[in-house]
Design a protein around this motif. Structure first.
Motif, PDB file in Angstrom:
ATOM      1  N   PRO A  28     -41.666   5.971 -14.576  1.00 43.99           N
ATOM      2  CA  PRO A  28     -40.902   6.391 -15.847  1.00 43.99           C
ATOM      3  C   PRO A  28     -40.944   6.204 -17.142  1.00 43.99           C
ATOM      4  O   PRO A  28     -41.016   6.681 -18.128  1.00 43.99           O
ATOM      5  CB  PRO A  28     -39.697   6.439 -15.423  1.00 43.99           C
ATOM      6  N   GLU A  29     -41.641   4.786 -17.322  1.00 39.29           N
ATOM      7  CA  GLU A  29     -41.733   4.267 -18.702  1.00 39.29           C
ATOM      8  C   GLU A  29     -42.950   4.649 -19.304  1.00 39.29           C
ATOM      9  O   GLU A  29     -43.158   4.658 -20.516  1.00 39.29           O
ATOM     10  CB  GLU A  29     -41.856   2.771 -18.448  1.00 39.29           C
ATOM     11  N   GLY A  59     -33.692  12.464 -24.990  1.00 36.80           N
ATOM     12  CA  GLY A  59     -32.888  11.294 -24.107  1.00 36.80           C
ATOM     13  C   GLY A  59     -33.591  10.022 -24.474  1.00 36.80           C
ATOM     14  O   GLY A  59     -32.990   8.876 -24.789  1.00 36.80           O
ATOM     15  N   PHE A  60     -34.860  10.134 -24.575  1.00 35.71           N
ATOM     16  CA  PHE A  60     -35.416   8.824 -24.825  1.00 35.71           C
ATOM     17  C   PHE A  60     -34.972   8.411 -26.366  1.00 35.71           C
ATOM     18  O   PHE A  60     -34.777   7.266 -26.819  1.00 35.71           O
ATOM     19  CB  PHE A  60     -36.972   8.812 -24.902  1.00 35.71           C
ATOM     20  N   GLU A  63     -31.695   6.583 -26.368  1.00 38.00           N
ATOM     21  CA  GLU A  63     -31.908   5.541 -25.937  1.00 38.00           C
ATOM     22  C   GLU A  63     -32.411   4.327 -26.867  1.00 38.00           C
ATOM     23  O   GLU A  63     -31.823   3.190 -26.828  1.00 38.00           O
ATOM     24  CB  GLU A  63     -33.058   5.369 -24.458  1.00 38.00           C
ATOM     25  N   ARG A  64     -33.468   4.802 -27.619  1.00 30.75           N
ATOM     26  CA  ARG A  64     -33.931   3.926 -28.632  1.00 30.75           C
ATOM     27  C   ARG A  64     -32.764   3.648 -29.580  1.00 30.75           C
ATOM     28  O   ARG A  64     -32.912   2.502 -30.357  1.00 30.75           O
ATOM     29  CB  ARG A  64     -35.378   4.385 -29.197  1.00 30.75           C
ATOM     30  N   THR A  66     -29.512   3.916 -29.571  1.00 29.18           N
ATOM     31  CA  THR A  66     -28.319   3.209 -29.012  1.00 29.18           C
ATOM     32  C   THR A  66     -28.858   1.837 -28.303  1.00 29.18           C
ATOM     33  O   THR A  66     -27.628   1.045 -28.234  1.00 29.18           O
ATOM     34  CB  THR A  66     -27.524   3.949 -28.089  1.00 29.18           C
ATOM     35  N   GLN A  68     -28.866   1.818 -25.404  1.00 27.11           N
ATOM     36  CA  GLN A  68     -28.284   2.047 -23.954  1.00 27.11           C
ATOM     37  C   GLN A  68     -29.269   2.830 -23.101  1.00 27.11           C
ATOM     38  O   GLN A  68     -30.040   3.810 -23.733  1.00 27.11           O
ATOM     39  CB  GLN A  68     -26.996   2.515 -23.988  1.00 27.11           C
ATOM     40  N   ARG A  69     -29.306   2.680 -21.771  1.00 25.68           N
ATOM     41  CA  ARG A  69     -29.946   3.760 -20.901  1.00 25.68           C
ATOM     42  C   ARG A  69     -29.288   5.131 -20.968  1.00 25.68           C
ATOM     43  O   ARG A  69     -27.916   4.819 -21.155  1.00 25.68           O
ATOM     44  CB  ARG A  69     -30.111   3.032 -19.588  1.00 25.68           C
ATOM     45  N   PHE A  70     -29.906   6.002 -20.846  1.00 24.46           N
ATOM     46  CA  PHE A  70     -29.202   7.210 -20.988  1.00 24.46           C
ATOM     47  C   PHE A  70     -28.288   7.562 -20.076  1.00 24.46           C
ATOM     48  O   PHE A  70     -27.174   8.107 -20.313  1.00 24.46           O
ATOM     49  CB  PHE A  70     -30.248   8.508 -20.906  1.00 24.46           C
ATOM     50  N   ALA A  71     -28.282   7.286 -19.065  1.00 20.74           N
ATOM     51  CA  ALA A  71     -27.397   7.334 -17.999  1.00 20.74           C
ATOM     52  C   ALA A  71     -26.186   6.959 -18.113  1.00 20.74           C
ATOM     53  O   ALA A  71     -24.920   7.297 -17.918  1.00 20.74           O
ATOM     54  CB  ALA A  71     -27.791   7.009 -16.468  1.00 20.74           C
ATOM     55  N   GLU A  72     -26.158   5.477 -18.622  1.00 25.28           N
ATOM     56  CA  GLU A  72     -25.006   4.870 -18.938  1.00 25.28           C
ATOM     57  C   GLU A  72     -24.388   5.554 -20.038  1.00 25.28           C
ATOM     58  O   GLU A  72     -22.937   5.290 -20.249  1.00 25.28           O
ATOM     59  CB  GLU A  72     -25.658   3.285 -19.180  1.00 25.28           C
TER      60      GLU A  72
END
Length: 98
Positions: A28-29, A59-60, A63-64, A66, A68-72
């Motif tokens: 995924p990374e 979504g990426f 994440e960058r 915030t 935070q992981r997108f799911a969280e």
């Protein structure tokens, strides 16, 4: 360069879909790098084609921005708030009628 507006409006030039699970070799990374290296299908801003790749890219970006992981982030910012709204005193009378 693709803008956030173009990603949101599906006018980024990214294709609708690609087998990222294969192209990123199950890592995924590597997904964002794979998307960044794909050829655009058309000049950004000239066509509207729904693109999963555009929303994955957004979504990426979130994440960058915030940290935070997108799911969280989705759990906290969307799903918990919807759960709260559904149980708020404003909606309770409507829920009892059903």
């Amino acid at each position: 360069m693709i803008t956030v507006r173009e990603l949101l409006t599906h006018t980024s030039g990214l294709s609708a879909w690609r087998p990222l699970y294969i192209l990123a070799e199950g890592e995924p990374e590597r997904t964002l790098g794979v998307i960044a290296n794909l050829d655009l299908e058309y000049k950004p801003g000239t066509q509207v084609i729904y693109s999963d790749l555009g929303f994955i890219t957004l979504g990426f970006l979130l994440e960058r921005m915030t940290g935070q992981r997108f799911a969280e982030m989705a759990r906290h910012e969307i799903f918990q708030r919807l759960t709260y709204s559904a149980h708020s005193s404003i909606l309770r009378p409507l829920c009892r009628q059903a």
